[in-house]
Design a protein around this motif. Structure first.
Motif, short mmCIF file in Angstrom:
data_model
loop_
_atom_site.label_atom_id
_atom_site.label_comp_id
_atom_site.label_asym_id
_atom_site.label_seq_id
_atom_site.Cartn_x
_atom_site.Cartn_y
_atom_site.Cartn_z
N UNK A 1 0.82 -1.19 0.00
CA UNK A 1 0.00 0.00 0.00
C UNK A 1 0.87 1.25 0.00
N UNK A 2 0.36 2.27 -0.65
CA UNK A 2 1.05 3.56 -0.71
C UNK A 2 0.06 4.64 -0.28
N UNK A 3 0.53 5.57 0.51
CA UNK A 3 -0.32 6.67 0.95
C UNK A 3 0.29 8.00 0.51
N UNK A 4 -0.58 8.90 0.09
CA UNK A 4 -0.20 10.27 -0.20
C UNK A 4 -0.95 11.16 0.77
N UNK A 5 -0.22 11.90 1.55
CA UNK A 5 -0.84 12.78 2.55
C UNK A 5 -0.57 14.22 2.17
N UNK A 6 -1.65 14.93 1.87
CA UNK A 6 -1.54 16.33 1.46
C UNK A 6 -1.81 17.25 2.64
N UNK A 94 -4.99 18.09 -6.12
CA UNK A 94 -4.68 16.68 -5.89
C UNK A 94 -3.20 16.41 -6.11
N UNK A 95 -2.62 15.71 -5.18
CA UNK A 95 -1.25 15.24 -5.32
C UNK A 95 -1.25 13.97 -6.17
N UNK A 96 -0.24 13.82 -6.99
CA UNK A 96 -0.10 12.66 -7.87
C UNK A 96 1.30 12.06 -7.71
N UNK A 97 1.37 10.75 -7.72
CA UNK A 97 2.67 10.08 -7.71
C UNK A 97 2.63 8.88 -8.64
N UNK A 98 3.53 8.86 -9.59
CA UNK A 98 3.73 7.69 -10.44
C UNK A 98 4.96 6.97 -9.93
N UNK A 99 4.79 5.72 -9.51
CA UNK A 99 5.91 5.08 -8.84
C UNK A 99 5.97 3.58 -9.11
N UNK A 100 7.11 3.02 -8.76
CA UNK A 100 7.33 1.58 -8.83
C UNK A 100 7.27 1.05 -7.41
N UNK A 101 6.40 0.09 -7.16
CA UNK A 101 6.27 -0.43 -5.80
C UNK A 101 7.36 -1.46 -5.52
N UNK A 102 7.43 -1.87 -4.27
CA UNK A 102 8.45 -2.84 -3.85
C UNK A 102 8.19 -4.23 -4.43
N UNK A 103 7.01 -4.46 -4.98
CA UNK A 103 6.74 -5.74 -5.63
C UNK A 103 6.77 -5.62 -7.15
N UNK A 104 7.33 -4.52 -7.62
CA UNK A 104 7.56 -4.38 -9.05
C UNK A 104 6.40 -3.88 -9.88
N UNK A 105 5.40 -3.30 -9.25
CA UNK A 105 4.25 -2.77 -9.98
C UNK A 105 4.42 -1.29 -10.26
N UNK A 106 4.13 -0.89 -11.48
CA UNK A 106 4.16 0.51 -11.90
C UNK A 106 2.76 1.08 -11.72
N UNK A 107 2.59 1.95 -10.75
CA UNK A 107 1.24 2.37 -10.38
C UNK A 107 1.18 3.88 -10.20
N UNK A 108 0.00 4.44 -10.49
CA UNK A 108 -0.25 5.86 -10.23
C UNK A 108 -1.14 5.98 -9.00
N UNK A 109 -0.78 6.88 -8.11
CA UNK A 109 -1.56 7.12 -6.91
C UNK A 109 -1.98 8.58 -6.86
N UNK A 110 -3.14 8.78 -6.24
CA UNK A 110 -3.67 10.12 -6.05
C UNK A 110 -3.96 10.37 -4.59
N UNK A 111 -3.72 11.61 -4.15
CA UNK A 111 -4.13 11.99 -2.82
C UNK A 111 -5.63 12.26 -2.79
#
Length: 120
Positions: A1-6, A94-111
């Motif tokens: 899980x990834x969290x974005x806190x604005x 809205x905050x945005x993050x495009x990232x690679x997770x620790x399990x190798x998934x390329x995912x976009x997250x939004x706050x």
């Protein structure tokens, strides 16, 4: 899980300044891009600014000179400094993050979004 806190939204008078911040945490291997979008009342979401890893920032033409994006890579945090605000800048940001997770998934997250209201 990834969290974005604005944080940092609020009410400001025209001509004033406001700063936003967004911290990403969780199962992050690498952040590729962080940035900000906004949704004005009754309109579509639009780009504010993005900051890619190792690249140059990209700011919407209409906001250049008033909005500045910066990033703290060590702490996975992105900032948005907004100066000389006008009522048309009122929106949910809205905050945005495009990232690679620790399990190798390329995912976009939004706050969840933070409300900015420019009003006298």
């Amino acid at each position: 899980q990834v969290q974005l806190v604005e944080s940092g939204g609020g009410v400001v008078q025209p001509g004033g300044s406001l700063g936003l911040s967004c911290a990403a945490s969780g199962n992050i291997f690498r952040i590729n891009t962080m940035g900000w979008y906004r949704r004005p009342p009754g309109k579509e979401r639009e780009l504010v600014a993005t900051s890619p890893r190792g690249g140059t920032t990209n700011t919407a033409d209409s906001l250049k000179g008033r909005f500045t994006i910066s990033k703290d890579n060590a702490n996975n945090t992105v900032y948005l400094q907004m100066n000389n605000l006008i009522p048309e800048d009122s929106a949910v940001y809205y905050c945005y993050a495009g990232l690679l997770t620790t399990v190798g998934r390329d995912v976009a997250y939004w706050g969840e979004g933070t409300l900015v209201t420019v009003s006298s």
